[in-house]
Motif scaffolding. Structure first.
Motif, PDB file in Angstrom:
ATOM      1  N   PRO A  95       0.855  -1.192   0.000  1.00 46.95           N
ATOM      2  CA  PRO A  95       0.000   0.000   0.000  1.00 46.95           C
ATOM      3  C   PRO A  95       0.889   1.240   0.000  1.00 46.95           C
ATOM      4  CG  PRO A  95       0.060  -1.005   2.180  1.00 46.95           C
ATOM      5  CD  PRO A  95       0.754  -1.966   1.256  1.00 46.95           C
ATOM      6  N   PHE A  96       0.367   2.330  -0.522  1.00 47.76           N
ATOM      7  CA  PHE A  96       1.219   3.495  -0.682  1.00 47.76           C
ATOM      8  C   PHE A  96       1.694   4.058   0.656  1.00 47.76           C
ATOM      9  CE2 PHE A  96       2.280   7.918  -1.570  1.00 47.76           C
ATOM     10  CZ  PHE A  96       3.177   7.718  -2.611  1.00 47.76           C
ATOM     11  N   THR A  97       0.907   3.881   1.717  1.00 46.73           N
ATOM     12  CA  THR A  97       1.322   4.389   3.027  1.00 46.73           C
ATOM     13  C   THR A  97       2.649   3.781   3.456  1.00 46.73           C
ATOM     14  OG1 THR A  97      -0.071   2.693   4.059  1.00 46.73           O
ATOM     15  CG2 THR A  97      -1.005   4.913   3.839  1.00 46.73           C
ATOM     16  N   ARG A  98       2.869   2.522   3.136  1.00 45.38           N
ATOM     17  CA  ARG A  98       4.123   1.862   3.525  1.00 45.38           C
ATOM     18  C   ARG A  98       5.297   2.407   2.706  1.00 45.38           C
ATOM     19  NH1 ARG A  98       3.504  -4.365   3.685  1.00 45.38           N
ATOM     20  NH2 ARG A  98       1.940  -3.659   5.194  1.00 45.38           N
ATOM     21  N   ILE A  99       5.057   2.630   1.419  1.00 47.15           N
ATOM     22  CA  ILE A  99       6.101   3.207   0.573  1.00 47.15           C
ATOM     23  C   ILE A  99       6.475   4.590   1.090  1.00 47.15           C
ATOM     24  CG2 ILE A  99       6.664   3.990  -1.767  1.00 47.15           C
ATOM     25  CD1 ILE A  99       4.611   1.922  -2.792  1.00 47.15           C
ATOM     26  N   TYR A 100       5.461   5.375   1.439  1.00 40.62           N
ATOM     27  CA  TYR A 100       5.687   6.730   1.937  1.00 40.62           C
ATOM     28  C   TYR A 100       6.469   6.703   3.249  1.00 40.62           C
ATOM     29  CZ  TYR A 100       4.752  11.487   3.505  1.00 40.62           C
ATOM     30  OH  TYR A 100       4.891  12.781   3.940  1.00 40.62           O
ATOM     31  N   GLN A 101       6.121   5.817   4.143  1.00 43.56           N
ATOM     32  CA  GLN A 101       6.812   5.727   5.430  1.00 43.56           C
ATOM     33  C   GLN A 101       8.282   5.382   5.240  1.00 43.56           C
ATOM     34  OE1 GLN A 101       4.465   2.827   7.512  1.00 43.56           O
ATOM     35  NE2 GLN A 101       2.800   4.266   7.960  1.00 43.56           N
ATOM     36  N   ARG A 102       8.565   4.474   4.324  1.00 40.15           N
ATOM     37  CA  ARG A 102       9.957   4.098   4.086  1.00 40.15           C
ATOM     38  C   ARG A 102      10.731   5.262   3.470  1.00 40.15           C
ATOM     39  NH1 ARG A 102       9.034  -0.166   1.653  1.00 40.15           N
ATOM     40  NH2 ARG A 102       9.287   0.482  -0.503  1.00 40.15           N
ATOM     41  N   ALA A 103      10.101   6.003   2.559  1.00 41.46           N
ATOM     42  CA  ALA A 103      10.751   7.174   1.973  1.00 41.46           C
ATOM     43  C   ALA A 103      11.045   8.218   3.047  1.00 41.46           C
ATOM     44  CB  ALA A 103       9.879   7.766   0.873  1.00 41.46           C
ATOM     45  N   CYS A 104      10.117   8.400   3.978  1.00 41.00           N
ATOM     46  CA  CYS A 104      10.343   9.345   5.085  1.00 41.00           C
ATOM     47  C   CYS A 104      11.545   8.916   5.918  1.00 41.00           C
ATOM     48  CB  CYS A 104       9.100   9.425   5.972  1.00 41.00           C
ATOM     49  SG  CYS A 104       7.708  10.316   5.238  1.00 41.00           S
ATOM     50  N   GLU A 105      11.640   7.635   6.201  1.00 42.46           N
ATOM     51  CA  GLU A 105      12.753   7.128   6.997  1.00 42.46           C
ATOM     52  C   GLU A 105      14.080   7.366   6.285  1.00 42.46           C
ATOM     53  OE1 GLU A 105      11.720   3.076   7.537  1.00 42.46           O
ATOM     54  OE2 GLU A 105      10.062   3.492   8.933  1.00 42.46           O
ATOM     55  N   ARG A 106      14.088   7.193   4.974  1.00 45.17           N
ATOM     56  CA  ARG A 106      15.319   7.352   4.216  1.00 45.17           C
ATOM     57  C   ARG A 106      15.709   8.814   4.025  1.00 45.17           C
ATOM     58  NH1 ARG A 106      17.137   3.332   0.453  1.00 45.17           N
ATOM     59  NH2 ARG A 106      16.431   1.271   1.103  1.00 45.17           N
ATOM     60  N   LYS A 107      14.740   9.688   4.066  1.00 43.78           N
ATOM     61  CA  LYS A 107      15.017  11.098   3.779  1.00 43.78           C
ATOM     62  C   LYS A 107      15.041  11.988   5.014  1.00 43.78           C
ATOM     63  CE  LYS A 107      15.617  10.449  -0.498  1.00 43.78           C
ATOM     64  NZ  LYS A 107      16.998  10.534  -1.031  1.00 43.78           N
ATOM     65  N   GLY A 108      14.903  11.390   6.201  1.00 41.93           N
ATOM     66  CA  GLY A 108      15.006  12.189   7.409  1.00 41.93           C
ATOM     67  C   GLY A 108      13.704  12.749   7.918  1.00 41.93           C
ATOM     68  N   GLY A 109      12.591  12.136   7.552  1.00 39.15           N
ATOM     69  CA  GLY A 109      11.301  12.566   8.068  1.00 39.15           C
ATOM     70  C   GLY A 109      10.386  13.117   6.997  1.00 39.15           C
ATOM     71  N   ALA A 110       9.119  13.307   7.379  1.00 38.37           N
ATOM     72  CA  ALA A 110       8.106  13.736   6.419  1.00 38.37           C
ATOM     73  C   ALA A 110       8.389  15.126   5.864  1.00 38.37           C
ATOM     74  CB  ALA A 110       6.726  13.698   7.067  1.00 38.37           C
ATOM     75  N   LEU A 111       8.813  16.050   6.717  1.00 33.63           N
ATOM     76  CA  LEU A 111       9.081  17.409   6.243  1.00 33.63           C
ATOM     77  C   LEU A 111      10.219  17.424   5.236  1.00 33.63           C
ATOM     78  CD1 LEU A 111       8.724  19.551   9.507  1.00 33.63           C
ATOM     79  CD2 LEU A 111       7.147  19.421   7.565  1.00 33.63           C
ATOM     80  N   ALA A 112      11.260  16.655   5.507  1.00 31.55           N
ATOM     81  CA  ALA A 112      12.393  16.584   4.590  1.00 31.55           C
ATOM     82  C   ALA A 112      11.977  15.967   3.262  1.00 31.55           C
ATOM     83  CB  ALA A 112      13.526  15.783   5.216  1.00 31.55           C
ATOM     84  N   LEU A 113      11.152  14.924   3.330  1.00 37.58           N
ATOM     85  CA  LEU A 113      10.696  14.285   2.098  1.00 37.58           C
ATOM     86  C   LEU A 113       9.827  15.229   1.284  1.00 37.58           C
ATOM     87  CD1 LEU A 113      10.303  11.839   0.216  1.00 37.58           C
ATOM     88  CD2 LEU A 113       8.396  11.136   1.694  1.00 37.58           C
ATOM     89  N   GLU A 114       8.869  15.881   1.933  1.00 35.41           N
ATOM     90  CA  GLU A 114       7.968  16.776   1.211  1.00 35.41           C
ATOM     91  C   GLU A 114       8.726  17.907   0.523  1.00 35.41           C
ATOM     92  OE1 GLU A 114       4.831  16.328   0.630  1.00 35.41           O
ATOM     93  OE2 GLU A 114       4.510  14.611   1.955  1.00 35.41           O
ATOM     94  N   ALA A 115       9.826  18.343   1.135  1.00 39.21           N
ATOM     95  CA  ALA A 115      10.618  19.422   0.540  1.00 39.21           C
ATOM     96  C   ALA A 115      11.298  18.980  -0.757  1.00 39.21           C
ATOM     97  CB  ALA A 115      11.668  19.909   1.537  1.00 39.21           C
ATOM     98  N   LEU A 116      11.463  17.668  -0.928  1.00 33.84           N
ATOM     99  CA  LEU A 116      12.112  17.139  -2.125  1.00 33.84           C
ATOM    100  C   LEU A 116      11.143  16.925  -3.284  1.00 33.84           C
ATOM    101  CD1 LEU A 116      14.392  14.441  -0.440  1.00 33.84           C
ATOM    102  CD2 LEU A 116      15.131  16.640  -1.381  1.00 33.84           C
ATOM    103  N   LEU A 117       9.843  16.946  -2.997  1.00 35.43           N
ATOM    104  CA  LEU A 117       8.851  16.657  -4.026  1.00 35.43           C
ATOM    105  C   LEU A 117       8.531  17.904  -4.839  1.00 35.43           C
ATOM    106  CD1 LEU A 117       6.380  14.491  -1.903  1.00 35.43           C
ATOM    107  CD2 LEU A 117       8.330  13.725  -3.267  1.00 35.43           C
TER     108      LEU A 117
END
Length: 233
Positions: free
Chosen positions: A6-28
């Motif tokens: 499910p996409f929630t799991r993909i998103y959670q793993r991306a957050c972990e790799r990028k240093g959190g949700a805020l860091a990930l969102e800044a890359l999008l």
């Protein structure tokens, strides 16, 4: 990794790799609205197609550096002027030191100008044709560009669409590896069957996340591979 997540799991793993949700969102990055795309002048769209054709298999930075020369050589990609260019004129352009001297790619400028011209006659503008294409079948637009344009197959067409703001996923090496590992498709990535399977899965993820195809593919890429930006290792 054997089943589609499910996409929630993909998103959670991306957050972990990028240093959190805020860091990930800044890359999008965000795609443009259909209204904004529809008013882009067709000469600028021809320019974007041409840029991606020349960047394919080449150093992107060099194409960007030479881009003012491309605009001079091709009359700022004026559709009417380019359609009047003879083979001899195009061969001469292919020897111009202001651009990357690749005759086969130079000839695509006129071919793609003709495609744009024909679509403008039918739809009012090439931009409007692109803007109105449904993203739930974005692979259909890829196929159209490949069939009717020149050298717009593979990722070249999708990268050009991304550059003008059209919502599309990109089958980068990371995204392809993830989709293959999770058995979203099992054949050649550019086959009609495989692309249909990939489109179907992206549509599911879009329903799950309410995100653009663009951000979904970016998040998938950030969730796999050796890209641990922002994390201590």
């Amino acid at each position: 990794m054997q089943t589609v997540e499910p996409f929630t799991r993909i998103y959670q793993r991306a957050c972990e790799r990028k240093g959190g949700a805020l860091a990930l969102e800044a890359l999008l990055s965000n795609c443009a609205s259909a209204e904004d795309i529809a008013v882009i002048p067709d000469n600028l769209l021809l320019g974007e197609l041409t840029k991606k054709v020349f960047q394919s298999g080449f150093v992107w930075r060099v194409v960007r550096q030479k881009w003012p020369g491309f605009c001079d050589v091709f009359f700022d990609f004026n559709i009417e002027k380019i359609l009047l260019m003879s083979d001899e004129m195009l061969e001469e352009k292919a020897r111009d030191v202001r651009i990357i001297r690749n005759a086969n790619k130079v000839f695509t400028v006129r071919h793609n100008a003709l495609m744009i011209h024909d679509l403008a006659l039918e739809h009012g503008s090439f931009a409007r044709f692109i803007a109105n294409w449904p993203t739930e079948n974005i692979i259909g637009l890829w196929a159209y560009l490949k069939q009717h344009g020149a050298r717009l197959g593979g990722n070249t067409g999708p990268y050009a669409l991304r550059a003008i703001g059209k919502d599309t996923f990109i089958l980068s090496s990371d995204v392809e590896a993830y989709l293959r590992a999770t058995k979203v498709f099992d054949g050649g990535i550019n086959s009609k069957r495989s692309l249909a399977q990939i489109q179907q899965q992206f549509n599911v993820w879009q329903q799950q996340s309410n995100r653009s195809l663009q951000q979904i593919s970016q998040i998938i890429a950030f969730s796999v591979g050796d890209n641990y930006v922002g994390m201590l290792q």
